[in-house]
Design a protein around this motif. Structure first.
Motif, short mmCIF file in Angstrom:
data_model
loop_
_atom_site.label_atom_id
_atom_site.label_comp_id
_atom_site.label_asym_id
_atom_site.label_seq_id
_atom_site.Cartn_x
_atom_site.Cartn_y
_atom_site.Cartn_z
N LEU A 291 34.53 44.58 36.63
CA LEU A 291 35.25 43.36 36.30
C LEU A 291 36.71 43.55 36.72
O LEU A 291 37.36 44.52 36.31
CB LEU A 291 35.16 43.06 34.80
CG LEU A 291 35.73 41.71 34.37
CD1 LEU A 291 34.82 40.57 34.84
CD2 LEU A 291 35.88 41.64 32.85
N VAL A 292 37.18 42.62 37.54
CA VAL A 292 38.51 42.74 38.12
C VAL A 292 39.34 41.50 37.80
O VAL A 292 38.90 40.37 38.05
CB VAL A 292 38.43 42.91 39.65
CG1 VAL A 292 39.83 43.12 40.24
CG2 VAL A 292 37.51 44.06 40.02
N LYS A 293 40.52 41.70 37.24
CA LYS A 293 41.46 40.61 37.01
C LYS A 293 42.31 40.44 38.27
O LYS A 293 42.93 41.40 38.74
CB LYS A 293 42.35 40.89 35.80
CG LYS A 293 43.25 39.72 35.41
CD LYS A 293 44.04 40.07 34.15
CE LYS A 293 44.95 38.92 33.72
NZ LYS A 293 44.18 37.73 33.31
N VAL A 294 42.31 39.23 38.81
CA VAL A 294 43.02 38.96 40.06
C VAL A 294 44.06 37.86 39.86
O VAL A 294 44.17 37.27 38.78
CB VAL A 294 42.02 38.56 41.18
CG1 VAL A 294 41.11 39.72 41.52
CG2 VAL A 294 41.19 37.34 40.75
N THR A 295 44.82 37.58 40.92
CA THR A 295 45.89 36.59 40.82
C THR A 295 45.37 35.17 40.67
O THR A 295 45.93 34.35 39.95
CB THR A 295 46.80 36.68 42.05
OG1 THR A 295 45.98 36.63 43.23
CG2 THR A 295 47.59 37.98 42.05
N ASP A 296 44.27 34.85 41.38
CA ASP A 296 43.72 33.49 41.35
C ASP A 296 42.22 33.59 41.60
O ASP A 296 41.76 33.54 42.74
CB ASP A 296 44.38 32.61 42.41
CG ASP A 296 44.00 31.13 42.28
OD1 ASP A 296 42.91 30.83 41.75
OD2 ASP A 296 44.80 30.27 42.72
N ALA A 297 41.45 33.72 40.54
CA ALA A 297 40.01 33.97 40.66
C ALA A 297 39.29 32.85 41.41
O ALA A 297 38.43 33.11 42.26
CB ALA A 297 39.39 34.16 39.28
#
Length: 350
Positions: A291-297
């Protein structure tokens, strides 16, 4: 805990199960079958399959370390999930408690069965306290759902807290271990004698690479398994699935190799994602995904879809804002994903 007599729905307790033709002569050797209105031609698919999958359970018993009488086999784990509601929860009366976020089918099956679903948010580390779940329970709570490693977060839940739930809750506790082959945490299925209120779920879909065959497992006391078998449809696992899974179970070395490779690739993908400017956080994982938190999923997800690369957008899931869930694939698939993310990151650099 409450007795099964108290936990099982009254109508299920009184239920007279369907008696299939294959059950009635159990224990005898037969070679002429004129009992089930089958077509005598097109062997072997003209005959109904073993309704209790005994040969398959005996083979699984050796691999999973659980006695055959403690194994239920379903059409995917989803059948076992649904049976928990059908066996233990009275529609419109009982409720269940689960962590949030977690696997969505627990709530879908609750809604289908008209059972109140109470969710308790995980903390910032995607873990929980036993007391928080127990505080959400009342006299009508029949089931607590736990998933470890959890989906979509990927992490192992705290084992001590899970044991506290098992010890203090007087209803059924279900621990879904679909991803346990990728985890170092000891499985709960080996502790069935210790916890009479425990149901452990597992599947052939993940480490074994048999998702298309739809074979799920539930491990529990013989009394709980007997209740499941009483309620399930008579021939819930078809012959093709039984035979193909039996064949797959002969290749344990393949599974060990696959798991080892996927764990190596998981670390390689994590190491490659971490430096990208679009990557804000990578959560600890004990599964075959990250699970990766990104700038703009949403934008990144859409960009990947345009390139034919599909990940899971979890942006709208509680505590998963701007998160993508990325399954670990083959090396070439992972390289294609990483290449696309590098390009996106470069094009969107400030």
């Amino acid at each position: 805990m409450k007795t099964l007599e108290q936990l099982v729905r009254p109508n299920i307790r009184k239920l007279s199960p369907y008696s299939s033709a294959r059950n009635e002569y159990s224990g005898h050797v037969a070679h002429v079958f004129l009992d089930a209105n089958e077509n005598p031609y097109n062997n072997p698919y003209n005959r109904y399959p073993d309704p209790l999958q005994q040969q398959l359970k005996e083979r699984l018993s050796l691999i999973k370390g659980v006695a055959p009488e403690n194994i239920f086999l379903g059409n995917g784990s989803d059948e076992a999930i649904d049976l928990v509601y059908r066996c233990f929860c009275q529609p419109g009366i009982d409720n269940v408690v689960a962590i949030q976020p977690t696997y969505g089918m627990y709530q879908v099956c609750a809604d289908i069965n008209d059972v109140e679903y109470r969710s308790v948010r995980l903390n910032a580390d995607y873990d929980f306290s036993a007391q928080s779940l127990l505080d959400a329970c009342d006299a009508m709570t029949k089931v607590i759902w736990l998933c470890s490693p959890n989906n979509p977060t990927g992490n192992d839940l705290n084992r001590e807290e899970m044991e506290k739930v098992l010890a203090r809750f007087d209803g059924i506790v279900v621990i879904d271990e679909a991803y346990s082959d990728f985890s170092q945490q000891q499985t709960f299925r080996t502790e069935l004698p210790r916890w009479q209120n425990l149901i452990v779920l597992n599947t052939m879909s993940k480490a074994w690479g048999c998702a298309a065959l739809r074979l799920g497992m539930a491990f529990a006391s013989k009394e709980i398994i007997d209740i499941f078998n009483k309620v399930k449809y008579p021939y819930n696992i078809n012959k093709l699935t039984q035979d193909t899974v039996l064949e797959a179970l002969e290749s344990t070395c393949n599974v060990q190799r696959w798991v080892s490779f996927l764990l190596e690739e998981r670390q390689r993908v994590i190491d490659a994602l971490a430096p990208l400017p679009i990557c804000q956080k990578i959560y600890p994982t004990a599964s075959n995904f990250v699970l990766v938190k990104v700038t703009d999923a949403q934008d990144i997800y859409s960009c990947l879809v345009e390139k034919g690369i599909i990940v899971r957008n979890r942006h709208r899931v509680t505590l998963c804002e701007n998160c993508l869930r990325i399954t670990i694939g083959t090396r070439s698939e992972n390289n294609e994903l990483l290449g696309a993310l590098r390009v996106y990151s470069h094009e969107n650099a400030e």
